[in-house]
Motif scaffolding. Structure first.
Motif, short mmCIF file in Angstrom:
data_model
loop_
_atom_site.label_atom_id
_atom_site.label_comp_id
_atom_site.label_asym_id
_atom_site.label_seq_id
_atom_site.Cartn_x
_atom_site.Cartn_y
_atom_site.Cartn_z
N GLY A 1 0.81 -1.21 0.00
CA GLY A 1 0.00 0.00 0.00
C GLY A 1 0.85 1.26 0.00
N GLN A 2 0.35 2.29 -0.65
CA GLN A 2 1.05 3.57 -0.71
C GLN A 2 1.18 4.21 0.67
OE1 GLN A 2 -1.64 2.52 -2.37
NE2 GLN A 2 -1.91 3.55 -4.34
N PHE A 3 0.51 3.64 1.63
CA PHE A 3 0.38 4.23 2.97
C PHE A 3 1.11 3.42 4.03
CE2 PHE A 3 -3.19 1.79 1.45
CZ PHE A 3 -3.25 0.74 2.35
N ILE A 4 1.85 2.38 3.66
CA ILE A 4 2.55 1.58 4.67
C ILE A 4 4.04 1.49 4.34
CG2 ILE A 4 0.45 0.24 5.15
CD1 ILE A 4 1.75 -2.13 3.78
N GLY B 1 5.36 2.77 -5.10
CA GLY B 1 5.39 4.17 -4.70
C GLY B 1 4.70 4.41 -3.37
N THR B 2 5.07 5.50 -2.73
CA THR B 2 4.55 5.88 -1.42
C THR B 2 3.99 7.29 -1.48
OG1 THR B 2 6.21 4.49 -0.34
CG2 THR B 2 5.16 6.16 1.02
N PHE B 3 2.85 7.51 -0.84
CA PHE B 3 2.25 8.85 -0.83
C PHE B 3 3.22 9.87 -0.26
CE2 PHE B 3 -2.16 6.83 -0.58
CZ PHE B 3 -2.45 7.14 -1.91
N PHE B 4 3.32 11.01 -0.93
CA PHE B 4 4.14 12.13 -0.47
C PHE B 4 3.26 13.37 -0.54
CE2 PHE B 4 7.44 15.46 -1.10
CZ PHE B 4 8.18 15.24 0.04
N TYR C 1 -0.30 15.31 -1.06
CA TYR C 1 -1.38 15.12 -2.03
C TYR C 1 -0.83 15.03 -3.45
CZ TYR C 1 -4.35 16.73 1.80
OH TYR C 1 -5.00 16.87 3.01
N HIS C 2 -1.45 14.16 -4.28
CA HIS C 2 -1.20 14.10 -5.72
C HIS C 2 0.23 13.76 -6.08
CE1 HIS C 2 -5.06 15.95 -5.57
NE2 HIS C 2 -4.62 17.15 -5.28
N ARG C 3 0.92 13.01 -5.24
CA ARG C 3 2.31 12.69 -5.56
C ARG C 3 2.70 11.37 -4.93
NH1 ARG C 3 7.34 15.42 -6.72
NH2 ARG C 3 8.64 13.72 -7.45
N LEU C 4 3.43 10.56 -5.68
CA LEU C 4 4.07 9.37 -5.15
C LEU C 4 5.57 9.54 -5.25
CD1 LEU C 4 1.95 6.55 -6.87
CD2 LEU C 4 1.76 7.32 -4.50
N VAL C 5 6.30 8.97 -4.30
CA VAL C 5 7.75 8.92 -4.38
C VAL C 5 8.20 7.47 -4.33
CG1 VAL C 5 8.09 11.20 -3.38
CG2 VAL C 5 8.05 9.19 -1.89
N ASN C 6 9.38 7.21 -4.83
CA ASN C 6 9.93 5.86 -4.84
C ASN C 6 11.14 5.80 -3.92
OD1 ASN C 6 9.01 6.28 -8.07
ND2 ASN C 6 8.22 4.52 -6.98
N ASP C 7 11.02 4.97 -2.91
CA ASP C 7 12.04 4.84 -1.87
C ASP C 7 12.92 3.63 -2.17
OD1 ASP C 7 13.55 4.65 0.43
OD2 ASP C 7 11.87 4.01 1.70
N PHE C 8 14.07 3.86 -2.79
CA PHE C 8 14.93 2.73 -3.15
C PHE C 8 15.68 2.17 -1.95
CE2 PHE C 8 13.81 4.15 -7.30
CZ PHE C 8 13.82 2.99 -8.06
N HIS D 1 2.64 2.30 -12.22
CA HIS D 1 1.84 2.94 -11.17
C HIS D 1 2.68 3.84 -10.29
CE1 HIS D 1 -1.04 -0.33 -12.22
NE2 HIS D 1 -1.89 0.65 -12.04
N SER D 2 3.98 3.59 -10.21
CA SER D 2 4.85 4.45 -9.42
C SER D 2 4.98 5.85 -10.03
CB SER D 2 6.25 3.83 -9.30
OG SER D 2 6.22 2.70 -8.46
N ALA D 3 4.63 5.97 -11.30
CA ALA D 3 4.71 7.27 -11.98
C ALA D 3 3.39 8.04 -11.93
CB ALA D 3 5.14 7.07 -13.43
N GLN D 4 2.41 7.52 -11.16
CA GLN D 4 1.12 8.19 -11.07
C GLN D 4 1.19 9.49 -10.29
OE1 GLN D 4 -1.71 5.46 -9.31
NE2 GLN D 4 -2.63 5.00 -11.29
N LEU D 5 0.25 10.37 -10.62
CA LEU D 5 -0.06 11.56 -9.82
C LEU D 5 -1.52 11.40 -9.41
CD1 LEU D 5 1.61 14.28 -12.09
CD2 LEU D 5 2.54 13.27 -10.01
N PRO D 6 -1.77 10.76 -8.26
CA PRO D 6 -3.14 10.36 -7.92
C PRO D 6 -4.05 11.55 -7.64
CG PRO D 6 -1.50 9.19 -6.60
CD PRO D 6 -0.79 10.31 -7.28
N GLY D 7 -5.33 11.37 -7.97
CA GLY D 7 -6.36 12.31 -7.56
C GLY D 7 -6.42 13.61 -8.32
#
Length: 291
Positions: free
Chosen positions: A151-154, A180-183, A185-192, A217-223
């Motif tokens: 989940g983007q939230f865990i 990806g992880t929520f950063f 609103y409207h942004r995901l980041v990738n934590d390597f 999906h890691s390249a999404q800008l959600p919402g």
């Protein structure tokens, strides 16, 4: 169950199973986001199958029979479970490729396990106990695998919970996917760094799941608006970075005409760009495995 390295068995048609994980070639899970026209589905499956074979990569065809978590109620959701599974079964047998699709409700698990090689758990539902237990039980009975998206939230460490539920339900072939992880609103980041932690994690005493990276999906800008936005042009960059990080599998959504895709058009990789990218990630993964 595997108590040593990261390994997951993918059944495949005609008992042509293969393994994903330590010491194995990079596996690619790829296809359109949602099941569309029959001819398009077969064309994508053949193109990606042949491109992966040419680069020495494992391949699993992916498409969803229902996209239940759409931003808008007016968005296309797919053909439904009956028609969708019929098409996936046909692709599996006629094209000779393993297939995967996602489930959103517990009652779908057994029906899906009759057809697919990997049951996929969506990221938003990765903590839903009933769904995980149903998927794990169905996979265990049918000799299938389960891929659960983080989940983007865990955090990476919290994937111990979903893995533990699947193992307790009787599933020993499990894969975990970073997307990806929520950063804010409207942004995901990738934590390597987190991906490194997932690769080294021992989520269960008997099972160490291989790690997949979802580059699209890691390249999404959600919402953003009626549909999720995205940065399609960054998908190849993320895929190459993940291969260099040593992931065991890559997840890519591809379409002949991304702008016309019925779901996730903003992050869909053009099918014509798939083969060149796969050659690149294959070379990177081979180098990483040598060292």
């Amino acid at each position: 169950m595997n108590a040593q390295g990261r390994l997951c068995r993918i059944p495949g048609p005609d008992n042509q199973s293969f393994r994903v994980g330590d010491g194995q070639p990079l596996c690619v899970i790829a296809g359109p986001c949602v099941i569309e026209d029959r001819e398009l589905m077969f064309s994508v499956a053949r193109t990606l199958r042949d491109a992966c074979a040419a680069s020495g990569l494992g391949y699993v065809f992916k498409a969803s029979f229902d996209k239940a978590n759409r931003t808008s109620a007016d968005s296309s959701r797919g053909p439904g479970i009956s028609a969708g599974l019929d098409l996936l079964a046909e692709i599996r047998e006629s094209e000779g490729v393993p297939v995967t699709t996602d489930i959103h409700e517990a009652w779908q698990a057994e029906k899906v396990a009759e057809v697919v090689d990997i049951i996929q758990i969506p990221a938003f539902l990765c903590r839903q106990t009933d769904l995980l237990v149903a998927a794990g039980e169905a996979a265990g009975r049918r000799g299938r695998s389960v891929n659960v998206k983080k989940g983007q939230f865990i955090s990476p460490a919290e994937m111990k919970g979903p893995v533990g539920k699947l193992v307790a339900a009787g599933c020993g072939d499990i894969m975990v996917t970073e997307r990806g992880t929520f950063f804010g609103y409207h942004r995901l980041v990738n934590d390597f760094i987190g991906i490194g932690d997932m690769l080294e994690a021992r989520y269960h005493a008997d099972v160490r799941p291989p790690v997949c990276f979802d580059a699209t999906h890691s390249a999404q800008l959600p919402g953003l608006g009626a549909t999720s936005g995205g940065r399609r042009e960054r998908v190849p960059l993320l895929a190459r970075a993940a291969a260099a990080a040593g992931v065991d599998a890559l997840f890519l959504e591809c379409h002949p005409e991304p702008e016309r895709a019925r779901s996730d058009a903003s992050t869909m990789l053009a099918l014509s760009d798939a083969a060149p990218l796969l050659r690149q990630v294959a070379a990177i993964a081979a180098l990483v495995r040598k060292t």
